[in-house]
Design an enzyme around this catalytic site. Structure first.
Site, PDB file in Angstrom:
ATOM      1  N   ARG A 107      14.962 -17.471 -58.953  1.00 52.05           N
ATOM      2  CA  ARG A 107      13.834 -16.620 -58.531  1.00 52.05           C
ATOM      3  C   ARG A 107      14.402 -15.261 -58.161  1.00 52.05           C
ATOM      4  O   ARG A 107      15.296 -15.171 -57.311  1.00 52.05           O
ATOM      5  CB  ARG A 107      13.081 -17.219 -57.342  1.00 52.05           C
ATOM      6  N   HIS A 134       5.483 -16.189 -63.787  1.00 46.47           N
ATOM      7  CA  HIS A 134       5.576 -17.261 -62.783  1.00 46.47           C
ATOM      8  C   HIS A 134       5.151 -18.578 -63.460  1.00 46.47           C
ATOM      9  O   HIS A 134       4.128 -19.179 -63.113  1.00 46.47           O
ATOM     10  CB  HIS A 134       4.680 -16.929 -61.598  1.00 46.47           C
ATOM     11  N   GLN A 137       4.276 -22.048 -61.640  1.00 47.60           N
ATOM     12  CA  GLN A 137       2.980 -21.995 -60.967  1.00 47.60           C
ATOM     13  C   GLN A 137       1.844 -22.353 -61.936  1.00 47.60           C
ATOM     14  O   GLN A 137       0.879 -23.041 -61.569  1.00 47.60           O
ATOM     15  CB  GLN A 137       2.751 -20.583 -60.406  1.00 47.60           C
ATOM     16  N   ASP A 230      -4.580 -13.425 -56.444  1.00 43.60           N
ATOM     17  CA  ASP A 230      -3.204 -13.385 -55.935  1.00 43.60           C
ATOM     18  C   ASP A 230      -3.139 -12.227 -54.932  1.00 43.60           C
ATOM     19  O   ASP A 230      -4.062 -11.414 -54.847  1.00 43.60           O
ATOM     20  CB  ASP A 230      -2.223 -13.168 -57.102  1.00 43.60           C
ATOM     21  N   CYS A 270      -2.230 -19.037 -55.723  1.00 46.75           N
ATOM     22  CA  CYS A 270      -0.884 -19.637 -55.758  1.00 46.75           C
ATOM     23  C   CYS A 270      -0.276 -19.757 -54.367  1.00 46.75           C
ATOM     24  O   CYS A 270       0.614 -20.568 -54.149  1.00 46.75           O
ATOM     25  CB  CYS A 270       0.021 -18.822 -56.668  1.00 46.75           C
ATOM     26  N   ARG A 315       2.676 -28.200 -57.321  1.00 46.58           N
ATOM     27  CA  ARG A 315       3.962 -27.572 -57.657  1.00 46.58           C
ATOM     28  C   ARG A 315       5.047 -28.651 -57.730  1.00 46.58           C
ATOM     29  O   ARG A 315       5.945 -28.596 -58.561  1.00 46.58           O
ATOM     30  CB  ARG A 315       4.354 -26.528 -56.593  1.00 46.58           C
TER      31      ARG A 315
HETATM   32  N1  NVA Z   1       2.614 -12.104 -57.035  1.00 47.04           N
HETATM   33  C1  NVA Z   1       3.219 -12.791 -55.925  1.00 47.04           C
HETATM   34  C2  NVA Z   1       3.287 -14.258 -56.183  1.00 47.04           C
HETATM   35  C3  NVA Z   1       3.890 -15.074 -55.071  1.00 47.04           C
HETATM   36  C4  NVA Z   1       3.975 -16.533 -55.362  1.00 47.04           C
HETATM   37  C5  NVA Z   1       4.603 -12.207 -55.663  1.00 47.04           C
HETATM   38  O1  NVA Z   1       5.323 -11.950 -56.619  1.00 47.04           O
HETATM   39  O2  NVA Z   1       4.947 -11.990 -54.493  1.00 47.04           O
HETATM   40  N1   CP Z   2       3.291 -19.950 -55.041  1.00 42.68           N
HETATM   41  C1   CP Z   2       4.609 -19.802 -54.784  1.00 42.68           C
HETATM   42  O1   CP Z   2       5.418 -19.532 -55.675  1.00 42.68           O
HETATM   43  O2   CP Z   2       4.939 -19.995 -53.489  1.00 42.68           O
HETATM   44  P1   CP Z   2       6.348 -19.660 -52.805  1.00 42.68           P
HETATM   45  O3   CP Z   2       6.544 -18.156 -52.904  1.00 42.68           O
HETATM   46  O4   CP Z   2       6.224 -20.144 -51.405  1.00 42.68           O
HETATM   47  O5   CP Z   2       7.434 -20.376 -53.571  1.00 42.68           O
END
Ligand code: NVA
Ligand code: CP
Length: 328
Positions: A107, A134, A137, A230, A270, A315
């Protein structure tokens, strides 16, 4: 069960619609096995590295718990307590971890980095979120739709409301298109997915029969089976973008008025979500801009239509499926 052995999981469009559906099917099977106490450990003795340049609750927990259930072990590596990034390149890290681990989760900011890991590690690499995509997800979201919307995917109307330029919005478009859905992105001008992502989705839709609508009109929420959104500011973005985001996106907040356009629709997110004042970010935004609820109101978030915690649980089952499909 071995249909993706040795493959990477980097973005949705690397998969055929059949493979995408198979992963959802395997997730359902694994969830059922877990619930009935008949889970078989298919990953005994496997070791999985979990690289997190950005923070996580669900994704990290899902990888770790799925590994425990399946008999595998994990190592959490972040940038502050490892050499990654500041002392050692992604390429060198890939070559080192590939000698020790059976798979690597990443990540971070850059899609190029997860692809570099994949090119150099010699083991399956999983994208746990980049700025661009993502994909883990999206499997959870698809499983949640299958559980709550009693229609074949090809008849489901899935609507995404908000800032669709970033990982979740892009992935939503491609995943729902792979599933042949009626896919609607409702975003203010300038907040749509990039043109190359829309073109990619249109190419996939030619094969799956998906119908794609990209519009700034909230009327497109009418007829939705599922309404997703989101956060308005993603991880890695600067705080000073809040002002322009609130101005542009407040009319696209998922509130009771918006949900009333689609009676019976489920609400999806998410997570994490800014729906109340129980977070420091939520309080800071309120103190600066006077807006108490952001992309979704507390009322919708806590309503019977909200399936966000089913998504969060899924998840686990879907990430387990990705590891089982690629490693067993
Ligand atoms: N768009 C958000 C998704 C988090 C799961 C981010 O990248 O922070
Ligand atoms: N939805 C999601 O990816 O959650 P986290 O950022 O907590 O992993």
């Amino acid at each position: 069960m071995t249909f993706l052995t040795g493959q990477h999981f980097l973005k949705e469009s690397d998969f055929t619609p059949e493979q995408w559906l198979s992963l959802i099917g395997l997730s359902e099977q694994l969830k059922q096995e877990r619930a009935s106490g008949t889970e078989v450990q298919r990953l005994q003795g496997k070791a999985i590295a979990l690289i997190f340049e950005k923070t996580s609750t669900r994704t990290r927990a899902a990888f770790e718990v799925a590994a425990i259930h399946q008999g595998a072990g994990t190592t959490f590596l972040d940038t502050s307590s490892s050499q990654i990034g500041h002392k050692e390149s992604i390429e060198d890290t890939a070559k080192v971890l590939g000698r020790m681990y059976d798979a690597i989760q990443f990540r971070g900011d850059r899609q190029a980095d997860v692809e570099l890991l994949a090119a150099n590690s010699g083991v399956p690499v999983y994208n746990g979120l980049t700025d661009d995509w993502h994909p883990t997800q999206m499997l959870a979201d698809a499983l949640t739709i299958r559980e709550h919307v009693k229609k074949p995917f090809s008849e489901v109307v899935s609507v995404y409301v908000g800032d669709a330029r970033f990982n979740t919005g892009r992935s939503f478009l491609v995943s729902a298109t792979l599933l042949g859905q009626d896919v609607r992105i409702v975003a203010p001008a300038g907040f749509e997915p990039p043109a190359n992502v829309v073109e990619l989705a249109e190419e996939i839709a030619a094969g799956t029969g998906a119908r794609i609508t990209i519009t700034d009109s909230l009327d497109a929420v009418e007829g939705a089976d599922a309404v997703s959104t989101d956060v308005w500011v993603s991880m890695g973005e600067k705080k000073d973008v809040w002002s322009e985001r609130i101005a542009a996106l407040l009319p696209y907040q998922v509130n009771a008025g918006l949900m009333a356009k689609a009676p019976g629709a489920i609400f999806m997110h998410c997570l994490p979500a800014f729906h109340d004042q129980e977070t420091s970010v939520g309080r800071d935004v309120f103190n600066s801009f006077g807006v108490a609820e952001l992309e979704v109101t507390d009322e919708v978030f806590r309503s019977p239509a909200s399936v966000v915690f089913d998504q969060a649980e899924n998840r686990l089952h879907t990430i387990k499926a990705v590891m089982v499909a690629t490693l067993s």
